[in-house]
Design a protein around this motif. Structure first.
Motif, PDB file in Angstrom:
ATOM      1  N   ARG A   1      -9.299  -1.366   8.405  1.00  0.00           N
ATOM      2  CA  ARG A   1      -8.869  -0.995   6.473  1.00  0.00           C
ATOM      3  C   ARG A   1      -7.395  -0.639   6.327  1.00  0.00           C
ATOM      4  O   ARG A   1      -6.705   0.034   6.592  1.00  0.00           O
ATOM      5  N   ILE A   2      -6.497  -1.783   6.177  1.00  0.00           N
ATOM      6  CA  ILE A   2      -5.083  -0.650   5.827  1.00  0.00           C
ATOM      7  C   ILE A   2      -5.292   0.580   4.622  1.00  0.00           C
ATOM      8  O   ILE A   2      -6.040  -0.048   3.201  1.00  0.00           O
ATOM      9  N   THR A   3      -5.268   1.322   4.953  1.00  0.00           N
ATOM     10  CA  THR A   3      -5.623   2.365   4.154  1.00  0.00           C
ATOM     11  C   THR A   3      -4.360   3.886   3.180  1.00  0.00           C
ATOM     12  O   THR A   3      -3.666   4.353   3.980  1.00  0.00           O
ATOM     13  N   ALA A   4      -4.348   3.951   2.329  1.00  0.00           N
ATOM     14  CA  ALA A   4      -3.357   5.270   1.907  1.00  0.00           C
ATOM     15  C   ALA A   4      -4.090   6.872   1.716  1.00  0.00           C
ATOM     16  O   ALA A   4      -4.709   6.410   0.685  1.00  0.00           O
ATOM     17  N   VAL A   5      -3.146   7.881   2.284  1.00  0.00           N
ATOM     18  CA  VAL A   5      -4.105   8.784   1.692  1.00  0.00           C
ATOM     19  C   VAL A   5      -3.328   9.863   1.502  1.00  0.00           C
ATOM     20  O   VAL A   5      -2.212   9.738   2.056  1.00  0.00           O
ATOM     21  N   ASP A   6      -3.843  10.560   0.322  1.00  0.00           N
ATOM     22  CA  ASP A   6      -3.092  11.243  -0.020  1.00  0.00           C
ATOM     23  C   ASP A   6      -2.822  12.492   0.595  1.00  0.00           C
ATOM     24  O   ASP A   6      -3.689  13.092   1.579  1.00  0.00           O
ATOM     25  N   PRO A   7      -1.935  13.824   0.251  1.00  0.00           N
ATOM     26  CA  PRO A   7      -2.302  15.487   0.862  1.00  0.00           C
ATOM     27  C   PRO A   7      -3.173  15.738   0.637  1.00  0.00           C
ATOM     28  O   PRO A   7      -3.551  16.140   2.052  1.00  0.00           O
ATOM     29  N   ASP A   8      -4.623  15.391  -0.264  1.00  0.00           N
ATOM     30  CA  ASP A   8      -5.251  16.253  -0.304  1.00  0.00           C
ATOM     31  C   ASP A   8      -6.604  15.687   0.526  1.00  0.00           C
ATOM     32  O   ASP A   8      -8.150  16.084   0.587  1.00  0.00           O
TER      33      ASP A   8
ATOM     34  N   ARG B   1       6.430   8.963   1.915  1.00  0.00           N
ATOM     35  CA  ARG B   1       5.753   8.239   2.357  1.00  0.00           C
ATOM     36  C   ARG B   1       5.799   8.110   4.345  1.00  0.00           C
ATOM     37  O   ARG B   1       7.115   8.171   4.472  1.00  0.00           O
ATOM     38  N   ILE B   2       4.777   8.256   4.234  1.00  0.00           N
ATOM     39  CA  ILE B   2       5.008   7.726   6.198  1.00  0.00           C
ATOM     40  C   ILE B   2       3.922   6.898   6.235  1.00  0.00           C
ATOM     41  O   ILE B   2       3.398   6.626   5.987  1.00  0.00           O
ATOM     42  N   LEU B   3       4.347   5.524   7.370  1.00  0.00           N
ATOM     43  CA  LEU B   3       3.503   4.546   7.849  1.00  0.00           C
ATOM     44  C   LEU B   3       3.440   4.259   8.966  1.00  0.00           C
ATOM     45  O   LEU B   3       4.388   4.395   9.932  1.00  0.00           O
TER      46      LEU B   3
ATOM     47  N   ALA C   1       0.976  -1.000   0.176  1.00  0.00           N
ATOM     48  CA  ALA C   1      -0.090   0.068  -0.246  1.00  0.00           C
ATOM     49  C   ALA C   1       0.459   0.928   0.334  1.00  0.00           C
ATOM     50  O   ALA C   1       0.396   1.909  -0.816  1.00  0.00           O
ATOM     51  N   LEU C   2       2.405   1.036   0.197  1.00  0.00           N
ATOM     52  CA  LEU C   2       2.898   2.990   0.146  1.00  0.00           C
ATOM     53  C   LEU C   2       3.960   2.788  -0.731  1.00  0.00           C
ATOM     54  O   LEU C   2       3.918   4.058  -0.641  1.00  0.00           O
TER      55      LEU C   2
ATOM     56  N   ALA D   1       4.687  15.497   1.947  1.00  0.00           N
ATOM     57  CA  ALA D   1       5.313  16.021   0.682  1.00  0.00           C
ATOM     58  C   ALA D   1       4.064  16.183  -0.001  1.00  0.00           C
ATOM     59  O   ALA D   1       3.482  14.909   0.148  1.00  0.00           O
ATOM     60  N   ASP D   2       3.969  16.850  -1.431  1.00  0.00           N
ATOM     61  CA  ASP D   2       4.123  17.482  -2.103  1.00  0.00           C
ATOM     62  C   ASP D   2       3.688  15.729  -3.269  1.00  0.00           C
ATOM     63  O   ASP D   2       4.620  14.641  -3.558  1.00  0.00           O
ATOM     64  N   GLY D   3       2.494  14.571  -3.590  1.00  0.00           N
ATOM     65  CA  GLY D   3       2.530  13.457  -4.020  1.00  0.00           C
ATOM     66  C   GLY D   3       3.245  12.677  -3.061  1.00  0.00           C
ATOM     67  O   GLY D   3       2.964  11.392  -3.144  1.00  0.00           O
ATOM     68  N   GLY D   4       2.840  12.738  -1.657  1.00  0.00           N
ATOM     69  CA  GLY D   4       3.411  12.367  -1.106  1.00  0.00           C
ATOM     70  C   GLY D   4       2.315  10.580  -0.548  1.00  0.00           C
ATOM     71  O   GLY D   4       0.684  10.853  -1.351  1.00  0.00           O
TER      72      GLY D   4
END
Length: 247
Positions: A181-188, A147-149, A71-72, A166-169
């Motif tokens: 649930r494993i969730t991937a979140v964008d800066p927005d 990336r932050i885990l 996911a990361l 970061a932008d696009g992180g």
């Protein structure tokens, strides 16, 4: 048995059609290279696909680590923050992909910070920075991170961690209560969901193992205070003509 052979067997199992836990080649190579037995006392058990308890924390099973890294979507050259360093294994996997000096890790438990530093140095990743912090606050001195885990469950992504992307992180966390649930979140704030997992909740100061008290109401107090601050609609609003409304 030779630990290198055990590592090969472990990753082969994660890539097998019965598990399909690992599909990212860079992560597979990293998990084949990181000496997991340096992080756990039992060499053979270290490569079994199960969780372990160490210093009152759960060491993730290899299949769970693989799911998180899938996911990361970590890439070479990324700056990475691991929140919930634990014994240091996931930080080592990240270091294999991006380089040890690009990986930072924090944990709220002082004994775990010492253990992670010792394990990482013994395994050859002494360049990874590990600090004792309240994970919800991240590590602003070294931000932004690509990336932050977050290796602890939260209902919502901590604001400080989103602000340190970061932008696009991308921030990856187990989101929800039980299960998560494993969730991937964008800066927005946009997000993608992956597999179902079960993690312990993110701790605040005073809740970590070895603390004088473990008061889980602290989290609610902080959340309610934030909500009140965000929803102020009363006397502090100068534009409201209170004298007119009270006539």
């Amino acid at each position: 048995m030779d630990p290198a052979v055990l590592r090969e067997d472990m990753v082969d199992g994660l890539e097998s059609p019965t598990k399909v836990a690992l599909d990212d080649e860079a992560v597979a190579i990293a998990m084949r290279d990181v000496p997991r037995h340096e992080f756990l006392e039992d060499d053979h058990a270290a490569y079994a696909d199960r969780a372990h308890e160490v210093l009152e924390t759960r060491v993730l099973a290899p299949s769970t680590v693989a799911q998180l890294f899938e996911a990361l979507a970590i890439e070479n050259g990324d700056d990475v923050l691991i929140v919930g360093a634990g014994i240091g294994y996931t930080a080592a996997v990240a270091a294999e992909i991006v380089g040890e000096h690009r990986v930072h890790a924090v944990d709220i438990s002082r004994p775990l910070v010492y253990a992670a530093r010792t394990n990482l140095e013994r395994a050859g990743y002494q360049g990874v920075l590990v600090d004792r912090r309240d994970g919800a606050g991240g590590l602003p001195e070294y931000a932004p991170f690509d990336r932050i885990l977050l290796e602890a469950a939260a209902v919502d992504p901590p604001r400080a961690l989103l602000a340190q992307l970061a932008d696009g992180g991308r921030l990856v966390l187990p989101r929800g209560t039980q299960p998560q649930r494993i969730t991937a979140v964008d800066p927005d704030g946009s997000s993608d969901e992956f597999g179902v997992v079960s993690f312990d909740p993110l701790l605040l100061e005073g809740e970590q193992s070895g603390a004088v008290e473990r008061n889980r109401t602290d989290r609610e107090d902080v959340e309610y205070a934030r909500r009140r601050a965000d929803s102020r609609t009363g006397w502090e609003q100068e534009w409201i003509e209170w004298d007119d409304r009270l006539r």
